[in-house]
Design a protein around this motif. Structure first.
Motif, PDB file in Angstrom:
ATOM      1  N   GLU A   1      -9.606 -19.820 -26.662  1.00  0.00           N
ATOM      2  CA  GLU A   1      -9.433 -20.945 -27.685  1.00  0.00           C
ATOM      3  C   GLU A   1      -8.440 -20.853 -28.957  1.00  0.00           C
ATOM      4  O   GLU A   1      -8.609 -19.570 -29.396  1.00  0.00           O
ATOM      5  CB  GLU A   1     -10.725 -21.357 -27.750  1.00  0.00           C
ATOM      6  CG  GLU A   1     -11.580 -21.834 -26.879  1.00  0.00           C
ATOM      7  CD  GLU A   1     -12.837 -22.291 -27.235  1.00  0.00           C
ATOM      8  OE1 GLU A   1     -13.214 -22.279 -28.461  1.00  0.00           O
ATOM      9  OE2 GLU A   1     -13.719 -22.845 -26.234  1.00  0.00           O
ATOM     10  N   GLY A   2      -7.975 -21.542 -29.562  1.00  0.00           N
ATOM     11  CA  GLY A   2      -7.310 -21.440 -30.613  1.00  0.00           C
ATOM     12  C   GLY A   2      -6.676 -22.904 -31.404  1.00  0.00           C
ATOM     13  O   GLY A   2      -7.109 -23.801 -30.678  1.00  0.00           O
TER      14      GLY A   2
ATOM     15  N   ASP B   1      -0.974 -15.525 -28.161  1.00  0.00           N
ATOM     16  CA  ASP B   1      -1.526 -15.292 -29.303  1.00  0.00           C
ATOM     17  C   ASP B   1      -2.842 -14.464 -29.215  1.00  0.00           C
ATOM     18  O   ASP B   1      -2.944 -13.797 -29.951  1.00  0.00           O
ATOM     19  CB  ASP B   1      -2.004 -16.777 -29.795  1.00  0.00           C
ATOM     20  CG  ASP B   1      -2.591 -16.520 -31.217  1.00  0.00           C
ATOM     21  OD1 ASP B   1      -1.967 -15.953 -32.198  1.00  0.00           O
ATOM     22  OD2 ASP B   1      -3.549 -17.377 -31.582  1.00  0.00           O
ATOM     23  N   ALA B   2      -3.749 -14.775 -28.206  1.00  0.00           N
ATOM     24  CA  ALA B   2      -4.765 -13.795 -27.767  1.00  0.00           C
ATOM     25  C   ALA B   2      -4.483 -12.574 -27.650  1.00  0.00           C
ATOM     26  O   ALA B   2      -5.248 -11.522 -28.130  1.00  0.00           O
ATOM     27  CB  ALA B   2      -5.457 -14.552 -26.732  1.00  0.00           C
ATOM     28  N   VAL B   3      -3.586 -12.387 -26.815  1.00  0.00           N
ATOM     29  CA  VAL B   3      -3.051 -10.870 -26.413  1.00  0.00           C
ATOM     30  C   VAL B   3      -2.597 -10.275 -27.789  1.00  0.00           C
ATOM     31  O   VAL B   3      -3.065  -8.917 -28.065  1.00  0.00           O
ATOM     32  CB  VAL B   3      -1.822 -11.084 -25.534  1.00  0.00           C
ATOM     33  CG1 VAL B   3      -1.230  -9.523 -25.509  1.00  0.00           C
ATOM     34  CG2 VAL B   3      -2.253 -11.217 -24.328  1.00  0.00           C
ATOM     35  N   ALA B   4      -1.933 -10.925 -28.800  1.00  0.00           N
ATOM     36  CA  ALA B   4      -1.559 -10.213 -29.911  1.00  0.00           C
ATOM     37  C   ALA B   4      -2.731  -9.702 -31.070  1.00  0.00           C
ATOM     38  O   ALA B   4      -2.610  -8.733 -31.574  1.00  0.00           O
ATOM     39  CB  ALA B   4      -0.558 -11.224 -31.136  1.00  0.00           C
ATOM     40  N   HIS B   5      -3.638 -10.589 -30.901  1.00  0.00           N
ATOM     41  CA  HIS B   5      -4.650 -10.351 -31.770  1.00  0.00           C
ATOM     42  C   HIS B   5      -5.587  -9.253 -31.095  1.00  0.00           C
ATOM     43  O   HIS B   5      -6.278  -8.461 -31.920  1.00  0.00           O
ATOM     44  CB  HIS B   5      -5.858 -11.593 -32.102  1.00  0.00           C
ATOM     45  CG  HIS B   5      -5.350 -12.506 -33.026  1.00  0.00           C
ATOM     46  ND1 HIS B   5      -4.204 -13.393 -32.829  1.00  0.00           N
ATOM     47  CD2 HIS B   5      -5.458 -12.521 -34.405  1.00  0.00           C
ATOM     48  CE1 HIS B   5      -3.820 -13.937 -34.001  1.00  0.00           C
ATOM     49  NE2 HIS B   5      -4.514 -13.474 -34.775  1.00  0.00           N
ATOM     50  N   LYS B   6      -5.642  -9.240 -29.841  1.00  0.00           N
ATOM     51  CA  LYS B   6      -6.274  -8.236 -29.062  1.00  0.00           C
ATOM     52  C   LYS B   6      -5.735  -6.642 -29.478  1.00  0.00           C
ATOM     53  O   LYS B   6      -6.323  -5.773 -29.491  1.00  0.00           O
ATOM     54  CB  LYS B   6      -6.561  -8.748 -27.589  1.00  0.00           C
ATOM     55  CG  LYS B   6      -7.265  -7.405 -26.659  1.00  0.00           C
ATOM     56  CD  LYS B   6      -8.452  -7.336 -27.077  1.00  0.00           C
ATOM     57  CE  LYS B   6      -9.401  -6.411 -26.163  1.00  0.00           C
ATOM     58  NZ  LYS B   6     -11.055  -6.140 -26.459  1.00  0.00           N
ATOM     59  N   ILE B   7      -4.288  -6.900 -29.309  1.00  0.00           N
ATOM     60  CA  ILE B   7      -3.534  -5.585 -29.595  1.00  0.00           C
ATOM     61  C   ILE B   7      -3.711  -5.106 -30.952  1.00  0.00           C
ATOM     62  O   ILE B   7      -4.201  -3.927 -31.347  1.00  0.00           O
ATOM     63  CB  ILE B   7      -2.181  -5.955 -29.319  1.00  0.00           C
ATOM     64  CG1 ILE B   7      -1.621  -6.187 -27.929  1.00  0.00           C
ATOM     65  CG2 ILE B   7      -1.212  -4.653 -30.001  1.00  0.00           C
ATOM     66  CD1 ILE B   7      -0.254  -6.538 -27.908  1.00  0.00           C
TER      67      ILE B   7
ATOM     68  N   HIS C   1       1.156 -15.292 -35.183  1.00  0.00           N
ATOM     69  CA  HIS C   1       0.563 -16.697 -34.850  1.00  0.00           C
ATOM     70  C   HIS C   1       0.934 -17.691 -35.386  1.00  0.00           C
ATOM     71  O   HIS C   1       1.393 -18.588 -34.792  1.00  0.00           O
ATOM     72  CB  HIS C   1      -1.120 -16.442 -35.422  1.00  0.00           C
ATOM     73  CG  HIS C   1      -1.771 -17.707 -35.246  1.00  0.00           C
ATOM     74  ND1 HIS C   1      -2.538 -18.015 -34.105  1.00  0.00           N
ATOM     75  CD2 HIS C   1      -1.679 -18.666 -36.358  1.00  0.00           C
ATOM     76  CE1 HIS C   1      -2.827 -19.280 -34.556  1.00  0.00           C
ATOM     77  NE2 HIS C   1      -2.688 -19.459 -35.564  1.00  0.00           N
ATOM     78  N   GLU C   2       1.709 -17.631 -36.701  1.00  0.00           N
ATOM     79  CA  GLU C   2       2.414 -18.639 -37.444  1.00  0.00           C
ATOM     80  C   GLU C   2       3.676 -18.852 -36.643  1.00  0.00           C
ATOM     81  O   GLU C   2       4.068 -20.161 -36.617  1.00  0.00           O
ATOM     82  CB  GLU C   2       2.341 -18.090 -38.907  1.00  0.00           C
ATOM     83  CG  GLU C   2       1.077 -18.054 -39.579  1.00  0.00           C
ATOM     84  CD  GLU C   2       0.498 -19.537 -39.702  1.00  0.00           C
ATOM     85  OE1 GLU C   2       0.854 -20.521 -39.841  1.00  0.00           O
ATOM     86  OE2 GLU C   2      -0.929 -19.405 -39.184  1.00  0.00           O
ATOM     87  N   LYS C   3       4.204 -17.906 -36.261  1.00  0.00           N
ATOM     88  CA  LYS C   3       5.379 -18.187 -35.447  1.00  0.00           C
ATOM     89  C   LYS C   3       5.413 -18.765 -34.182  1.00  0.00           C
ATOM     90  O   LYS C   3       6.176 -19.525 -33.705  1.00  0.00           O
ATOM     91  CB  LYS C   3       6.125 -16.810 -35.420  1.00  0.00           C
ATOM     92  CG  LYS C   3       6.782 -16.054 -36.374  1.00  0.00           C
ATOM     93  CD  LYS C   3       7.513 -14.882 -36.391  1.00  0.00           C
ATOM     94  CE  LYS C   3       7.942 -14.265 -37.733  1.00  0.00           C
ATOM     95  NZ  LYS C   3       8.524 -12.904 -37.462  1.00  0.00           N
ATOM     96  N   LEU C   4       4.229 -18.527 -33.384  1.00  0.00           N
ATOM     97  CA  LEU C   4       3.807 -19.108 -32.211  1.00  0.00           C
ATOM     98  C   LEU C   4       3.824 -20.592 -32.417  1.00  0.00           C
ATOM     99  O   LEU C   4       4.113 -21.601 -31.300  1.00  0.00           O
ATOM    100  CB  LEU C   4       2.775 -18.680 -31.603  1.00  0.00           C
ATOM    101  CG  LEU C   4       2.771 -17.163 -30.925  1.00  0.00           C
ATOM    102  CD1 LEU C   4       1.489 -16.692 -30.510  1.00  0.00           C
ATOM    103  CD2 LEU C   4       3.827 -17.245 -29.792  1.00  0.00           C
ATOM    104  N   HIS C   5       3.254 -21.073 -33.746  1.00  0.00           N
ATOM    105  CA  HIS C   5       3.224 -22.628 -33.848  1.00  0.00           C
ATOM    106  C   HIS C   5       4.281 -23.135 -33.691  1.00  0.00           C
ATOM    107  O   HIS C   5       4.668 -24.322 -33.388  1.00  0.00           O
ATOM    108  CB  HIS C   5       2.786 -22.776 -35.273  1.00  0.00           C
ATOM    109  CG  HIS C   5       1.269 -22.764 -35.323  1.00  0.00           C
ATOM    110  ND1 HIS C   5       0.464 -23.915 -34.835  1.00  0.00           N
ATOM    111  CD2 HIS C   5       0.020 -21.866 -35.863  1.00  0.00           C
ATOM    112  CE1 HIS C   5      -0.988 -23.503 -35.093  1.00  0.00           C
ATOM    113  NE2 HIS C   5      -0.848 -22.404 -35.777  1.00  0.00           N
ATOM    114  N   GLY C   6       5.782 -22.379 -33.878  1.00  0.00           N
ATOM    115  CA  GLY C   6       6.832 -23.263 -33.908  1.00  0.00           C
ATOM    116  C   GLY C   6       7.164 -23.619 -32.436  1.00  0.00           C
ATOM    117  O   GLY C   6       7.525 -24.764 -32.157  1.00  0.00           O
ATOM    118  N   ILE C   7       6.783 -22.837 -31.401  1.00  0.00           N
ATOM    119  CA  ILE C   7       7.060 -23.217 -30.132  1.00  0.00           C
ATOM    120  C   ILE C   7       6.017 -24.074 -29.750  1.00  0.00           C
ATOM    121  O   ILE C   7       6.364 -25.107 -28.975  1.00  0.00           O
ATOM    122  CB  ILE C   7       6.667 -21.925 -29.307  1.00  0.00           C
ATOM    123  CG1 ILE C   7       7.651 -20.512 -29.674  1.00  0.00           C
ATOM    124  CG2 ILE C   7       6.658 -22.227 -27.796  1.00  0.00           C
ATOM    125  CD1 ILE C   7       7.361 -19.322 -29.114  1.00  0.00           C
ATOM    126  N   ALA C   8       4.896 -24.221 -29.917  1.00  0.00           N
ATOM    127  CA  ALA C   8       3.634 -25.137 -29.660  1.00  0.00           C
ATOM    128  C   ALA C   8       4.304 -26.432 -30.163  1.00  0.00           C
ATOM    129  O   ALA C   8       3.777 -27.529 -29.568  1.00  0.00           O
ATOM    130  CB  ALA C   8       2.368 -24.794 -30.402  1.00  0.00           C
TER     131      ALA C   8
END
Length: 322
Positions: free
Chosen positions: A124-125, A163-169, A192-199
Motif C-alpha cells: 500500500e502507498g 517503491d516498496a522495494v526501495a524502502h525495503k532496501i 519515492h517522490e520521483k516515482l510520483h512523476g511516473i504515476a
C-alpha cells in the motif's frame, strides 16, 4: 619578464591546487562506498538501478544481468555470479520464478539479507493502487499466471511495488550499516517522490483514455497497462507462447493479427528483447495498419536509470493513445 611571469605562475599553481582539491573530493565521494565495504548484488540492472538510487555512495551495487539478450527466465548462473551473491551483504532480486537462478544460489548460500520484489507486490502507498486489481490473490508456484487481470512476475512495471522495494532496501541497509541509516532513508524518500512523476503520467492516461484496447507481444508491461487503465485484449495463449519461446497456435496468431490489422487496438506493446518470426510478423502488421508501437524491455536501455526509463515508457504509451 619576471613581473609578468609571476602572476601566471601563481595562477597556474592556484589552478593546480583547485584541480587537485576537486579530484580528491570526487575520489573521496566515489571511494565512500569502497571504504564502507557494503556490497549489494541485484539480479538485473533494473533492480540494480533501484538499489543504486538508495545506496548512493554508501554501498557498492553490482547487477548480474545487464545484457539485453540475456533472459532471466532461463539464465544459467556462472561461478562468478555465485561468488558475487555469496559475498554480498544484501541481495535484491525479482522473485516469482523470474530470476530463479538467484534463488538457487541463495538456497546453497544460507541465511543472508535479501529483498524480493515479488513478495512485496500489493504494497500500500500513495502511488496509485486503485486500479481495480486485486494484488492480494494467491500466487501460482512459478509466478506465471498471465491471464488478463491476474498477477504476473514482471513487477518492476508496478510502481507501488518498486517503491516498496526501495524502502525495503533502505531498511535492510540501515540494519547492515547503521551509521548511514539516515542517508539510506533519505534517498528512498527522494526516489519515492520521483516515482510520483511516473504515476502521474499513468493516472492521466487512465483519465483521458479509459479502457483503451491494446495488444502485447508478451505480458511484460502488464502493470503499466493496469495503472493506465488500458485493456489488454491480446489472446492469453498468444502472449504466453511468445514469452516461453514457443509458436502460438494458428488460431491465436490469426486472432492477434486480426486485432491489429482491423485496428481493434489503439497500440501494440512490443518487447524489443523478443526474437522470432512471429513477434516480428505482428510488429510488421502493426506498422502496415498504422497502429502505434510502444517498445518495452526487461533490462535498462543504455544510459538510463530506472526513473528515466519508466517515465519514457509511460510517456510513450500516452503518446500512442493520443
Amino acid at each position: 619578464m619576471s613581473a609578468t611571469r609571476t602572476p601566471r605562475v601563481a595562477a597556474a599553481a592556484l589552478s593546480l591546487s583547485i584541480a587537485t582539491a576537486l579530484t580528491l573530493t570526487a575520489c573521496g565521494s566515489a571511494d565512500d562506498a569502497k571504504a564502507s565495504g557494503i556490497t549489494v548484488v541485484a539480479s538485473t540492472n533494473v533492480w540494480g538501478s533501484v538499489a543504486e538510487a538508495v545506496a548512493g555512495d554508501s554501498a557498492t551495487v553490482t547487477s548480474l544481468i545487464q545484457d539485453p539478450s540475456a533472459d532471466p527466465h532461463s539464465y544459467e548462473s556462472t561461478p562468478s555470479d555465485a561468488a558475487e551473491v555469496t559475498d554480498a551483504d544484501l541481495v535484491v532480486f525479482n522473485g516469482g520464478g523470474y530470476d530463479e537462478f538467484v534463488e538457487k544460489i541463495l538456497a546453497d548460500t544460507g541465511s543472508k539479507p535479501t529483498v524480493e520484489a515479488f513478495a512485496l507486490l500489493g504494497a500500500e502507498g500513495d502511488l496509485g493502487t486503485e486500479d481495480g486489481h486485486d494484488h492480494s490473490v494467491t500466487e501460482p508456484a512459478d509466478g506465471h499466471d498471465h491471464e488478463h487481470g491476474g498477477v504476473n512476475e514482471h513487477v518492476w512495471y508496478d510502481i507501488p511495488t518498486v517503491d516498496a522495494v526501495a524502502h525495503k532496501i533502505a531498511d535492510e541497509l540501515s540494519k547492515i550499516d547503521p551509521d548511514n541509516a539516515a542517508a539510506y532513508t533519505e534517498r528512498a524518500e527522494a526516489f519515492h517522490e520521483k516515482l510520483h512523476g511516473i504515476a502521474d503520467v499513468t493516472a492521466k492516461i487512465k483519465t483521458d483514455h479509459p479502457n483503451s484496447p491494446v495488444a502485447q507481444t508478451e505480458p511484460i508491461a502488464h502493470y503499466l497497462l493496469l495503472a493506465a487503465g488500458a485493456d489488454d485484449v491480446t489472446p492469453g495463449e498468444f502472449e504466453e507462447a511468445i514469452e516461453q519461446g514457443n509458436d502460438p497456435s494458428p488460431s491465436a496468431l490469426a486472432a492477434t493479427r486480426d486485432l491489429i490489422s482491423q485496428k481493434q487496438v489503439r497500440a501494440l506493446v512490443f518487447n524489443v528483447q523478443t526474437e522470432g518470426k512471429v513477434a516480428d510478423d505482428v510488429r510488421a502488421t502493426a506498422e502496415t495498419a498504422g497502429v502505434p508501437i510502444v517498445e518495452v524491455s526487461e533490462t535498462l536501455p543504455d544510459g538510463l536509470d530506472y526513473i528515466q526509463w519508466q517515465t519514457q515508457n509511460a510517456e510513450a504509451l500516452a503518446e500512442a493513445l493520443n
